[in-house]
Enzyme design. Sequence first.
Site: not given
Length: 162
Positions: A89, A134-135
């Site tokens: 992450d 936005r990805k």
Amino acid sequence: MPKTKTERVTISLCPPVDLGGEPGWIPFDAPSLVGESLRFVSGEPDGNRFRARYYRDAEQHLHARIWFGPETEGPPGHAHGGAVAAVMDEALGLAAWAAGYPIVVGNLNVSFRNMLPLQKVVTVESRVISAEGRKVMVHGRIFSGETVYAEAECLCITIPGK
């Protein structure tokens, strides 16, 4: 009989580890880019949980050397899957930030390939695969030599106004 003294638990730190990079890697000051959000994984550079150092290569891809300490234990002698996912992450999200995309992680898929022994320095490599609207899609892996411990895909969403 009740105890009246405060007992102190002494935790001894594990010895220093070499988190040096490969030739051509340039140290990357991740906290200066994203600030305090790196507290969970990178917040204790000399602790017994994680130790991390980030780098960029000539193509500006993000790499890291990570040490999984005894406080990351899951199966006996090995890192907990949640600890591995936490590193992915942080590293994959940071790769997007380092590439110029201020993001939050929208989806993280981690595939565990091998159990990761504790107190081992491993390499994380990550790279932005695509950016559309936005990805932002980032891929990465944790490995040492020929052994891959985990691979991950991360869908990041850019933060409006950043």
